[in-house]
Motif scaffolding. Structure first.
Motif, PDB file in Angstrom:
ATOM      1  N   PRO A 171       0.818  -1.218   0.000  1.00 48.92           N
ATOM      2  CA  PRO A 171       0.000   0.000   0.000  1.00 48.92           C
ATOM      3  C   PRO A 171       0.851   1.266   0.000  1.00 48.92           C
ATOM      4  O   PRO A 171       1.911   1.315   0.619  1.00 48.92           O
ATOM      5  CB  PRO A 171      -0.805  -0.111   1.301  1.00 48.92           C
ATOM      6  CG  PRO A 171      -0.274  -1.270   2.040  1.00 48.92           C
ATOM      7  CD  PRO A 171       0.586  -2.062   1.157  1.00 48.92           C
ATOM      8  N   GLU A 173       0.344   3.931   1.500  1.00 45.95           N
ATOM      9  CA  GLU A 173       0.448   4.548   2.817  1.00 45.95           C
ATOM     10  C   GLU A 173       1.754   4.172   3.507  1.00 45.95           C
ATOM     11  O   GLU A 173       2.289   4.937   4.302  1.00 45.95           O
ATOM     12  CB  GLU A 173      -0.718   4.134   3.727  1.00 45.95           C
ATOM     13  CG  GLU A 173      -2.002   4.864   3.446  1.00 45.95           C
ATOM     14  CD  GLU A 173      -2.806   4.190   2.368  1.00 45.95           C
ATOM     15  OE1 GLU A 173      -2.269   3.268   1.715  1.00 45.95           O
ATOM     16  OE2 GLU A 173      -3.970   4.575   2.169  1.00 45.95           O
ATOM     17  N   LEU A 174       2.258   2.977   3.200  1.00 44.31           N
ATOM     18  CA  LEU A 174       3.494   2.534   3.820  1.00 44.31           C
ATOM     19  C   LEU A 174       4.638   3.449   3.403  1.00 44.31           C
ATOM     20  O   LEU A 174       5.487   3.819   4.209  1.00 44.31           O
ATOM     21  CB  LEU A 174       3.780   1.096   3.381  1.00 44.31           C
ATOM     22  CG  LEU A 174       4.269   0.168   4.458  1.00 44.31           C
ATOM     23  CD1 LEU A 174       3.379   0.221   5.670  1.00 44.31           C
ATOM     24  CD2 LEU A 174       4.346  -1.229   3.919  1.00 44.31           C
ATOM     25  N   GLU A 176       4.215   6.497   2.402  1.00 39.77           N
ATOM     26  CA  GLU A 176       3.965   7.808   2.983  1.00 39.77           C
ATOM     27  C   GLU A 176       4.358   7.836   4.451  1.00 39.77           C
ATOM     28  O   GLU A 176       4.950   8.804   4.936  1.00 39.77           O
ATOM     29  CB  GLU A 176       2.491   8.169   2.797  1.00 39.77           C
ATOM     30  CG  GLU A 176       2.179   8.415   1.333  1.00 39.77           C
ATOM     31  CD  GLU A 176       0.698   8.545   1.052  1.00 39.77           C
ATOM     32  OE1 GLU A 176      -0.115   8.244   1.950  1.00 39.77           O
ATOM     33  OE2 GLU A 176       0.359   8.950  -0.076  1.00 39.77           O
ATOM     34  N   ALA A 177       4.027   6.744   5.156  1.00 44.55           N
ATOM     35  CA  ALA A 177       4.417   6.653   6.567  1.00 44.55           C
ATOM     36  C   ALA A 177       5.933   6.734   6.678  1.00 44.55           C
ATOM     37  O   ALA A 177       6.473   7.402   7.564  1.00 44.55           O
ATOM     38  CB  ALA A 177       3.898   5.360   7.186  1.00 44.55           C
ATOM     39  N   ALA A 178       6.632   6.061   5.768  1.00 49.25           N
ATOM     40  CA  ALA A 178       8.091   6.085   5.809  1.00 49.25           C
ATOM     41  C   ALA A 178       8.616   7.483   5.520  1.00 49.25           C
ATOM     42  O   ALA A 178       9.597   7.928   6.126  1.00 49.25           O
ATOM     43  CB  ALA A 178       8.660   5.088   4.801  1.00 49.25           C
ATOM     44  N   ARG A 179       7.946   8.186   4.612  1.00 49.00           N
ATOM     45  CA  ARG A 179       8.383   9.555   4.323  1.00 49.00           C
ATOM     46  C   ARG A 179       8.249  10.420   5.558  1.00 49.00           C
ATOM     47  O   ARG A 179       9.125  11.221   5.875  1.00 49.00           O
ATOM     48  CB  ARG A 179       7.514  10.156   3.209  1.00 49.00           C
ATOM     49  CG  ARG A 179       8.073   9.939   1.829  1.00 49.00           C
ATOM     50  CD  ARG A 179       7.199  10.612   0.810  1.00 49.00           C
ATOM     51  NE  ARG A 179       7.479  12.037   0.697  1.00 49.00           N
ATOM     52  CZ  ARG A 179       6.747  12.860  -0.064  1.00 49.00           C
ATOM     53  NH1 ARG A 179       5.720  12.421  -0.734  1.00 49.00           N
ATOM     54  NH2 ARG A 179       7.054  14.137  -0.132  1.00 49.00           N
ATOM     55  N   ILE A 180       7.114  10.257   6.268  1.00 45.01           N
ATOM     56  CA  ILE A 180       6.912  11.049   7.479  1.00 45.01           C
ATOM     57  C   ILE A 180       7.920  10.634   8.548  1.00 45.01           C
ATOM     58  O   ILE A 180       8.376  11.437   9.334  1.00 45.01           O
ATOM     59  CB  ILE A 180       5.458  10.900   7.971  1.00 45.01           C
ATOM     60  CG1 ILE A 180       4.535  11.580   6.971  1.00 45.01           C
ATOM     61  CG2 ILE A 180       5.286  11.494   9.355  1.00 45.01           C
ATOM     62  CD1 ILE A 180       3.082  11.460   7.302  1.00 45.01           C
ATOM     63  N   ASP A 181       8.287   9.348   8.538  1.00 47.06           N
ATOM     64  CA  ASP A 181       9.285   8.866   9.488  1.00 47.06           C
ATOM     65  C   ASP A 181      10.698   9.264   9.085  1.00 47.06           C
ATOM     66  O   ASP A 181      11.668   8.837   9.710  1.00 47.06           O
ATOM     67  CB  ASP A 181       9.206   7.332   9.609  1.00 47.06           C
ATOM     68  CG  ASP A 181       8.250   6.916  10.720  1.00 47.06           C
ATOM     69  OD1 ASP A 181       7.941   7.771  11.568  1.00 47.06           O
ATOM     70  OD2 ASP A 181       7.830   5.753  10.744  1.00 47.06           O
ATOM     71  N   PHE A 188      14.016   3.841   2.410  1.00 44.06           N
ATOM     72  CA  PHE A 188      12.742   3.149   2.249  1.00 44.06           C
ATOM     73  C   PHE A 188      12.960   1.830   1.511  1.00 44.06           C
ATOM     74  O   PHE A 188      12.453   0.781   1.919  1.00 44.06           O
ATOM     75  CB  PHE A 188      11.776   4.039   1.453  1.00 44.06           C
ATOM     76  CG  PHE A 188      10.501   3.356   1.063  1.00 44.06           C
ATOM     77  CD1 PHE A 188       9.605   2.934   2.022  1.00 44.06           C
ATOM     78  CD2 PHE A 188      10.200   3.126  -0.275  1.00 44.06           C
ATOM     79  CE1 PHE A 188       8.422   2.296   1.662  1.00 44.06           C
ATOM     80  CE2 PHE A 188       9.034   2.485  -0.642  1.00 44.06           C
ATOM     81  CZ  PHE A 188       8.147   2.078   0.338  1.00 44.06           C
ATOM     82  N   ILE A 192      12.429  -1.068   4.170  1.00 41.19           N
ATOM     83  CA  ILE A 192      11.036  -1.497   4.080  1.00 41.19           C
ATOM     84  C   ILE A 192      10.822  -2.448   2.902  1.00 41.19           C
ATOM     85  O   ILE A 192      10.373  -3.569   3.068  1.00 41.19           O
ATOM     86  CB  ILE A 192      10.099  -0.274   3.920  1.00 41.19           C
ATOM     87  CG1 ILE A 192      10.510   0.832   4.869  1.00 41.19           C
ATOM     88  CG2 ILE A 192       8.647  -0.692   4.084  1.00 41.19           C
ATOM     89  CD1 ILE A 192       9.878   0.888   6.178  1.00 41.19           C
TER      90      ILE A 192
ATOM     91  N   PHE B  82      -2.761   6.706   9.766  1.00 37.27           N
ATOM     92  CA  PHE B  82      -3.449   6.377   8.520  1.00 37.27           C
ATOM     93  C   PHE B  82      -4.656   5.469   8.772  1.00 37.27           C
ATOM     94  O   PHE B  82      -4.720   4.758   9.762  1.00 37.27           O
ATOM     95  CB  PHE B  82      -2.500   5.664   7.561  1.00 37.27           C
ATOM     96  CG  PHE B  82      -1.383   6.534   7.077  1.00 37.27           C
ATOM     97  CD1 PHE B  82      -1.516   7.266   5.919  1.00 37.27           C
ATOM     98  CD2 PHE B  82      -0.203   6.627   7.787  1.00 37.27           C
ATOM     99  CE1 PHE B  82      -0.493   8.065   5.459  1.00 37.27           C
ATOM    100  CE2 PHE B  82       0.833   7.421   7.339  1.00 37.27           C
ATOM    101  CZ  PHE B  82       0.688   8.144   6.175  1.00 37.27           C
ATOM    102  N   TYR B  88       4.746  -1.091   9.513  1.00 35.65           N
ATOM    103  CA  TYR B  88       5.707  -1.868   8.733  1.00 35.65           C
ATOM    104  C   TYR B  88       5.568  -3.334   9.135  1.00 35.65           C
ATOM    105  O   TYR B  88       5.865  -3.697  10.268  1.00 35.65           O
ATOM    106  CB  TYR B  88       7.128  -1.369   8.981  1.00 35.65           C
ATOM    107  CG  TYR B  88       7.255   0.129   8.843  1.00 35.65           C
ATOM    108  CD1 TYR B  88       6.880   0.763   7.665  1.00 35.65           C
ATOM    109  CD2 TYR B  88       7.700   0.917   9.888  1.00 35.65           C
ATOM    110  CE1 TYR B  88       6.966   2.135   7.534  1.00 35.65           C
ATOM    111  CE2 TYR B  88       7.796   2.295   9.768  1.00 35.65           C
ATOM    112  CZ  TYR B  88       7.421   2.896   8.592  1.00 35.65           C
ATOM    113  OH  TYR B  88       7.500   4.252   8.468  1.00 35.65           O
ATOM    114  N   HIS B  90       7.097  -6.094   8.630  1.00 34.94           N
ATOM    115  CA  HIS B  90       8.219  -6.970   8.976  1.00 34.94           C
ATOM    116  C   HIS B  90       8.919  -6.524  10.251  1.00 34.94           C
ATOM    117  O   HIS B  90       9.888  -7.140  10.667  1.00 34.94           O
ATOM    118  CB  HIS B  90       9.218  -6.992   7.828  1.00 34.94           C
ATOM    119  CG  HIS B  90       9.739  -5.618   7.506  1.00 34.94           C
ATOM    120  ND1 HIS B  90       8.941  -4.674   6.887  1.00 34.94           N
ATOM    121  CD2 HIS B  90      10.923  -5.031   7.725  1.00 34.94           C
ATOM    122  CE1 HIS B  90       9.651  -3.561   6.750  1.00 34.94           C
ATOM    123  NE2 HIS B  90      10.848  -3.750   7.247  1.00 34.94           N
ATOM    124  N   GLY B 100      11.026   5.951  13.121  1.00 32.83           N
ATOM    125  CA  GLY B 100      11.141   7.367  12.794  1.00 32.83           C
ATOM    126  C   GLY B 100      12.185   8.076  13.644  1.00 32.83           C
ATOM    127  O   GLY B 100      12.896   8.962  13.172  1.00 32.83           O
TER     128      GLY B 100
END
Lengths: 282, 349
Positions: A171, A173-174, A176-181, A188, A192, B82, B88, B90, B100
């Motif tokens: 997805p 969102e994963l 996007e979540a990584a970008r925010i992180d 990434f 990920i 979200f 994540y 894994h 983060g």
């Protein structure tokens, strides 16, 4: 569909057993032949019970090879095959996972064109482009080198396509979540995407290792120096002896040894292989 | 902690589609702001623009006084939760929370202090070492919130975080989010299409329609004085009854029925009456609304009677012991009538 009928049960098993026999019998014959001495075949009959020459045959092939057929020791040929199979498998995976990453996650001009260019090379397997490829490799002075053996086989549309499909199921969102992180594109990919594609990589590795190991035509063309012979092309070379009987015990021993590594890879990686092919949850 | 300012913010996609148009908002430090609207109204796009996941094509967004139009999401000092959690898969819960912080090169001791603190607040300490796959929906939601908390950001962004949960859990998590936000005092923007969620959570609501703001106000303001027929029909459940009427002086006429308005109006208008602001009167009362009953929904605490008044679909909420009949005569409570312009649907007065 689930029915309890003894006759159907019997029939199903009979078909399965028959199938196994058809596949396994030639291998059995090859193995038995490799345990006999060279004179046991002169009668024209192939023995079906094990002989006593196994250690001798395998030992000689591994260490000496067969000088009359221009064969270096099998250990060297197996090493060459291993290098080729590993380089092709790892190279294909590395290149295709990176190109799939670019195609799925980056918006660059002509992205669609790039994907389709990769995709239509599916129509051009080695055999089709073998002459021009040979010419290029020869001009670059890569005959009789490991680079020449492997590099032309590394580009892979199939693997790129497979990784593209895998990435498309992950997805957005994963990402996007990584970008925010605070994970940049490389982080990434490394933190990920790679771990999430682990099973797919393993499955692909099995397929590609076998593909690389079983290459016959290409090594036959680009190697003239015995020190770069691979075992699969070696088998054929041994059967082509001039002015004498083929030495079937040695040929069969080579065949058995050539079969072994792919079998081992499949057995050892079976679990990951199946997971990688059927897993859908991300 | 920070105030967020949106100045005539707009978003036009490459194809020319206007997803968000001219939004002006001042979000105070520590405020819980809810963006609510039907799907496609641009609420998620707006939130993602604040997060930095969508580019801003018009106007300016400032977080804590700093214009962030060109700032990467990770540098905006925000955290986002979200709808599908986006954990994540894994990584263990602990790694999910720490990821983060690790990327920010934070000291190990500080990371583990923050993770433990978040785990304590959210009561997820027991499964810090599990993978998200081994968690239930509610637990995953908590972890997703934990990932936001550990960053100690100046702003939380929630993108329909409760939509994937079942009804009971949704109510429970709603309460927890409200308490958590009150305790941490972090400025929050929350996107939902569920008006109940919006009403219960918000300090202030922003009702969006077609990429534009319809109304901004506290939940009660929006409920009591909807700025347009759109807001009137969207906020409040069951929805407000809207019907064409003709005003004379300060009285709205619907067929033979008359409803007292709070402000003088003349001519065609749209009359709004909330189902819960009606009461039954003696049959035949002059000027009462005449409801032809179609069906009744039992809610336990009350019963909702649906039917038509003068051909317009109409509903009213009755006490659960109210007598049912094929025809009901209804009168509006004093001050309950909402008057809207017949053409553009804006509130009159």
């Amino acid at each position: 569909m689930v029915e309890k009928r003894p006759f159907l049960n019997f029939l199903a098993h009979a078909v399965l057993v028959l199938g196994v026999l058809i596949v396994a019998f030639p291998i059995y014959v090859a193995f038995i032949a490799s345990t006999h001495g060279p004179t046991d075949f002169l009668s024209g009959l192939i023995p079906l019970t094990p002989g006593d020459n196994m250690v001798n045959t395998y030992g000689k092939m591994m260490t000496d090879g067969m000088a009359s057929a221009g064969m270096p020791p099998l250990s060297l040929q197996m090493f060459n095959s291993l290098i080729m199979a590993l380089t092709i498998a790892i190279g294909k995976i590395a290149i295709s996972i990176i190109s799939a990453y670019a195609i799925v996650y980056f918006r660059f001009p002509f992205r669609g064109l790039a994907f389709w260019l990769i995709f239509i090379t599916l129509m051009l397997p080695v055999e089709v482009r073998i002459l021009p490829t040979y010419h290029v490799v020869a001009s670059l002075g890569m005959l009789d080198t490991y680079a020449g053996l492997t590099i032309p086989l590394i580009a892979s549309a199939t693997a790129t396509f497979l990784f593209r499909q895998v990435f498309l199921t992950i997805p957005d969102e994963l990402m996007e979540a990584a970008r925010i992180d605070g994970a940049g594109p490389l982080k990434f990919f490394w933190d990920i995407l790679l771990p999430m594609s682990r099973n797919n990589i393993a499955a692909l590795f099995v397929i590609l290792f076998i593909y690389g190991w079983n290459q016959y035509l290409w090594p036959l063309l680009v190697t003239t120096d015995p020190s770069h012979y691979t075992i699969v092309m070696g088998i054929k070379r041994m059967a082509d002896v001039v002015d004498s009987q083929p030495q079937w015990n040695y040929i069969m021993a080579t065949a058995i040894l050539a079969m072994l590594p792919p079998v081992l890879v499949v057995i050892l990686m079976q679990k990951l292989f199946v997971k990688g092919l059927i897993e859908t949850e991300k | 902690m920070a105030a967020i300012t949106l100045k005539s913010v707009g978003k036009t996609y490459a194809g020319g589609v206007n997803a968000v148009r001219g939004i002006d908002l001042d979000i105070a430090d520590g405020e819980f702001l809810v963006l609510v609207g039907p799907s496609g109204c641009g609420k998620s796009t707006l939130l993602r623009m604040v997060a930095g996941l969508e580019t801003i094509t018009d106007g300016e967004i400032a977080i804590g006084g700093r214009v962030v139009n060109e700032v990467e999401p990770a540098e905006r000092d925000i955290a986002m939760v979200f709808q599908n959690y986006a954990l994540y898969p894994h990584m263990s819960v602990r790694q999910n929370l720490a990821y983060g912080l690790k990327n920010r090169k934070m000291a190990k001791e500080e990371i583990s202090r923050r993770v433990d603190e978040a785990a304590r607040i959210l009561e997820i300490g027991a499964f810090l070492d599990r993978k998200p796959k081994a968690l239930s929906g509610g637990q995953r939601q908590r972890v997703a919130m934990g990932r936001a908390i550990v960053r100690e950001p100046s702003c939380f962004l929630f993108d329909e975080p409760l939509s994937n949960l079942d009804a009971k859990l949704r109510v429970q998590m709603r309460g927890e989010i409200k308490q958590l936000q009150a305790r941490l005092g972090t400025t929050s923007i929350y996107v939902t299409h569920d008006q109940l969620e919006a009403m219960t959570l918000a300090h202030r609501l922003v009702v969006l329609n077609g990429g534009k703001v319809e109304q901004v106000g506290t939940p009660l303001e929006v409920y009591r004085r909807p700025a347009s027929t759109f807001v009137a029909s969207f906020i409040g459940s069951p929805a407000m009854n809207l019907m064409p009427a003709r005003a004379e002086g300060a009285v709205a006429h619907v067929g033979a029925a008359r409803v007292q308005l709070e402000i003088p109006a003349e001519g065609a208008m749209t009359l709004g009456l909330r189902p819960e602001d009606l009461r039954a009167v003696v049959p035949g009362t002059e000027g009462a609304l005449h409801l032809k009953t179609a069906y009744v929904e039992e809610l336990g605490a009350q019963r909702l009677v649906h039917g038509t008044v003068e051909g317009t679909p109409f509903g009213c909420a009755m006490p659960s012991d109210a007598a049912l009949a094929d025809e009901l005569y209804l009168a509006a409570e004093p001050g309950a009538a909402h008057a809207f312009d017949a053409q553009d649907g804006r509130r009159l007065g």
